[in-house]
Write a protein that holds these residues in place. Structure first.
Motif, PDB file in Angstrom:
ATOM      1  N   UNK A 119      -4.844  22.084 -48.613  1.00 48.36           N
ATOM      2  CA  UNK A 119      -5.821  22.804 -49.433  1.00 48.36           C
ATOM      3  C   UNK A 119      -6.754  23.627 -48.549  1.00 48.36           C
ATOM      4  N   UNK A 120      -7.211  23.015 -47.461  1.00 49.58           N
ATOM      5  CA  UNK A 120      -8.084  23.738 -46.523  1.00 49.58           C
ATOM      6  C   UNK A 120      -7.367  24.976 -45.992  1.00 49.58           C
ATOM      7  N   UNK A 121      -6.104  24.821 -45.639  1.00 56.05           N
ATOM      8  CA  UNK A 121      -5.327  25.952 -45.110  1.00 56.05           C
ATOM      9  C   UNK A 121      -5.222  27.070 -46.146  1.00 56.05           C
ATOM     10  N   UNK A 122      -4.928  26.708 -47.412  1.00 60.45           N
ATOM     11  CA  UNK A 122      -4.800  27.729 -48.446  1.00 60.45           C
ATOM     12  C   UNK A 122      -6.100  28.492 -48.634  1.00 60.45           C
ATOM     13  N   UNK A 123      -7.203  27.768 -48.796  1.00 59.60           N
ATOM     14  CA  UNK A 123      -8.471  28.457 -49.071  1.00 59.60           C
ATOM     15  C   UNK A 123      -8.952  29.258 -47.865  1.00 59.60           C
ATOM     16  N   UNK A 178     -12.989  29.822 -57.708  1.00 66.71           N
ATOM     17  CA  UNK A 178     -13.486  28.449 -57.635  1.00 66.71           C
ATOM     18  C   UNK A 178     -12.566  27.661 -56.724  1.00 66.71           C
ATOM     19  N   UNK A 179     -13.108  26.627 -56.131  1.00 68.97           N
ATOM     20  CA  UNK A 179     -12.344  25.748 -55.240  1.00 68.97           C
ATOM     21  C   UNK A 179     -11.978  24.503 -56.049  1.00 68.97           C
ATOM     22  N   UNK A 180     -10.709  24.177 -56.051  1.00 66.89           N
ATOM     23  CA  UNK A 180     -10.235  23.051 -56.855  1.00 66.89           C
ATOM     24  C   UNK A 180     -10.580  21.725 -56.195  1.00 66.89           C
ATOM     25  N   UNK A 181     -11.443  20.977 -56.853  1.00 64.50           N
ATOM     26  CA  UNK A 181     -11.799  19.628 -56.405  1.00 64.50           C
ATOM     27  C   UNK A 181     -10.523  18.775 -56.341  1.00 64.50           C
ATOM     28  N   UNK A 182      -9.663  18.897 -57.324  1.00 60.36           N
ATOM     29  CA  UNK A 182      -8.431  18.103 -57.382  1.00 60.36           C
ATOM     30  C   UNK A 182      -7.472  18.473 -56.253  1.00 60.36           C
ATOM     31  N   UNK A 183      -7.507  19.706 -55.797  1.00 63.33           N
ATOM     32  CA  UNK A 183      -6.650  20.123 -54.675  1.00 63.33           C
ATOM     33  C   UNK A 183      -7.254  19.670 -53.353  1.00 63.33           C
ATOM     34  N   UNK A 184      -8.565  19.735 -53.249  1.00 61.19           N
ATOM     35  CA  UNK A 184      -9.231  19.322 -52.002  1.00 61.19           C
ATOM     36  C   UNK A 184      -9.138  17.814 -51.777  1.00 61.19           C
ATOM     37  N   UNK A 185      -9.157  17.048 -52.866  1.00 59.21           N
ATOM     38  CA  UNK A 185      -9.096  15.588 -52.765  1.00 59.21           C
ATOM     39  C   UNK A 185      -8.023  15.067 -53.724  1.00 59.21           C
ATOM     40  N   UNK A 186      -6.755  15.200 -53.339  1.00 62.25           N
ATOM     41  CA  UNK A 186      -5.663  14.936 -54.280  1.00 62.25           C
ATOM     42  C   UNK A 186      -5.418  13.463 -54.594  1.00 62.25           C
ATOM     43  N   UNK A 187      -6.034  12.561 -53.840  1.00 63.17           N
ATOM     44  CA  UNK A 187      -5.760  11.138 -54.080  1.00 63.17           C
ATOM     45  C   UNK A 187      -6.703  10.545 -55.124  1.00 63.17           C
ATOM     46  N   UNK A 188      -7.989  10.617 -54.837  1.00 65.49           N
ATOM     47  CA  UNK A 188      -8.942   9.945 -55.735  1.00 65.49           C
ATOM     48  C   UNK A 188     -10.218  10.751 -55.961  1.00 65.49           C
TER      49      UNK A 188
END
Length: 472
Positions: free
Chosen positions: A100-104, A81-91
């Motif tokens: 996050x993009x680099x990791x995935x 699964x792709x972490x919503x919280x990692x993709x958008x860490x601010x709000x």
């Protein structure tokens, strides 16, 4: 004994699944607080042995080693699964996180380079806490934030993902958050849960619409936890109880997400008890009708057995599905005593036949199936390998019935086990282990279990030997 080699279709998907919150660890990429991290801060005593999701299996640092372990255990596909919280860490909705993009992208590239198809799921229980504060799935604003997250993932990873999934087990957060007190924010209010369920279905449909606009080669679907429902007897009261339980726990998400419409009998029942969501529009219903799953993941662990209620309901208590039935403990049932679940291999056949006969035989696969066992160190040999013959037997018994379902015309394309490496399991944390690979939590050392060696052989041979006289 009538041993036969059970061979599966060409290009069958052999693999497993886990989720970001359960396997990645927090890492250094930047990540918003999830509802699980917040709940742990507020009530750490509710988590087995006080273990949080901060480190888990530390996949974010060890993904290259883990991909090699996937190969060594016979994977040709794997669901992350792709972490919503990692993709958008601010709000949860603003600026996408380049780390996050680099990791995935690195992870998905590594998987593809090693012949492992990427099955990417967008939501696996891990709501950013800041969006839960805005109402979570009860909020249209959060639906829009989710669709933005989904579309950002299509844009950033669409060239690397083989199949997409909008949700894993969307029923879980509704039961846990609004009915049964095993998910944050621990509300008991069916009507609010019905609202959250409707907006979850709407989010699914809107994400599918966004995927269609991208014109990607991949398909997009949903992963549902489904159990065939069996009445205690053919007494009309038991049969009615089973039908109502089935409406709540199976058809509630399966029908709108695959057929595009809510089941009429469920709507009527909820209307009679004033439990329908209040915020829904004709435009919502059109979105749901026009954007249905293209592929279906089936999570199967145990059957559901029910009987007519034998005791009265407290009219002052909250409305709950079990106003209409009680669970039935079938005498002689075979149990996984550690998890408290019945082991019933034939249920996987019954489930697949239901999808064939009632849902257009949609392309589907077993997206989770597995056996959690506590204290597996008891079964380690002198080399430290877990000799988990019980898990091998469990897999074989379920796969035999899956093979039977395929031979009876079910459109089943693969089998994914829960799980790959022992991972963190919500409030149960590491109490029960499910992996093909064991994890020493203190050292993060991985070691392939006997079941992992079996799984590699299974994948290489695309089948296994089984006593077909055991199939009923």
């Amino acid at each position: 004994m009538n041993k036969k080699q059970l061979i599966f279709p060409k290009d069958f998907w052999w693999g497993s699944a886990w989720s970001a919150e359960q396997a990645e660890g927090r890492g250094e990429t930047g990540k918003a607080e999830t509802v699980w991290e917040r709940w742990y801060k507020e009530q750490p005593y509710r988590f087995y042995q006080g273990i949080s999701s901060e480190t888990t299996t530390d996949h974010i640092h060890q993904y290259k080693e883990d991909v090699q372990l996937m190969k060594q255990t016979g994977h040709n596909s794997f669901r992350v699964s792709i972490s919503w919280a990692r993709m958008f860490p601010e709000d949860g909705i603003g600026k996408v996180n380049p780390k996050a993009i680099e990791f995935y992208r690195n992870l998905f590239t590594e998987m593809n380079n090693n012949g492992i198809k990427v099955f990417a799921n967008l939501y696996h229980f891990d709501m950013p806490a800041i969006l839960q504060d805005k109402g979570g799935w009860e909020s249209r604003e959060v639906v829009d934030a989710y669709v933005n997250f989904a579309d950002s993932c299509f844009e950033e990873f669409g060239d690397l993902v083989y199949h997409w999934f909008t949700f894993n087990e969307p029923l879980g957060p509704i039961l846990g958050s609004y009915l049964e007190d095993f998910h944050y924010p621990n509300i008991v209010d069916f009507k609010r849960g019905a609202q959250a369920a409707h907006f979850t279905v709407l989010a699914h449909a809107k994400a599918i619409a966004a995927h269609k606009k991208r014109q990607l080669d991949s398909k997009i679907g949903v992963i549902l936890n489904l159990s065939p429902t069996f009445p205690r007897s053919q007494n009309s009261a038991d049969v009615k109880a089973a039908e109502i339980a089935d409406l709540f726990y199976v058809r509630s998400f399966l029908d709108p997400m695959v057929k595009g419409v809510y089941p009429e009998k469920l709507i009527t029942l909820l209307k009679d008890y004033d439990q329908l969501p209040e915020d829904y529009t004709e435009e919502d219903l059109k979105y749901i009708r026009d954007n249905t799953a293209q592929i279906l993941g089936l999570n199967y662990y145990e059957p559901r057995r029910v009987k007519a209620r034998l005791t009265a309901i407290n009219p002052e208590g909250p409305f709950l599905p079990d106003w209409f039935f009680e669970n039935h403990v079938m005498p002689g049932r075979r149990m996984n005593e550690y998890r408290g679940w019945e082991i019933y291999g034939k249920g996987i056949y019954d489930l697949c036949m239901d999808i064939k006969e009632n849902y257009g035989n949609i392309e589907a696969f077993i997206s989770e199936n597995g056996m959690g066992v506590a204290n597996e160190e008891r079964f380690m040999d002198e080399t430290g390998q877990v000799i988990d013959d019980y898990r091998i037997e469990f897999i074989q018994d379920h796969l035999a019935y899956l093979w039977k379902a395929i031979n009876d015309g079910c459109n089943i394309k693969g089998y994914h086990l829960w799980t790959f490496i022992d991972c963190w399991s919500w409030i149960n944390t590491y109490k029960n282990r499910y992996g093909l690979v064991s994890l020493d939590l203190s050292t993060q050392k991985r070691k392939i279990k006997k079941s992992g060696e079996f799984y590699k052989q299974l994948s290489d041979q695309n089948g296994f030997d089984y006593d077909v006289d055991l199939l009923v």
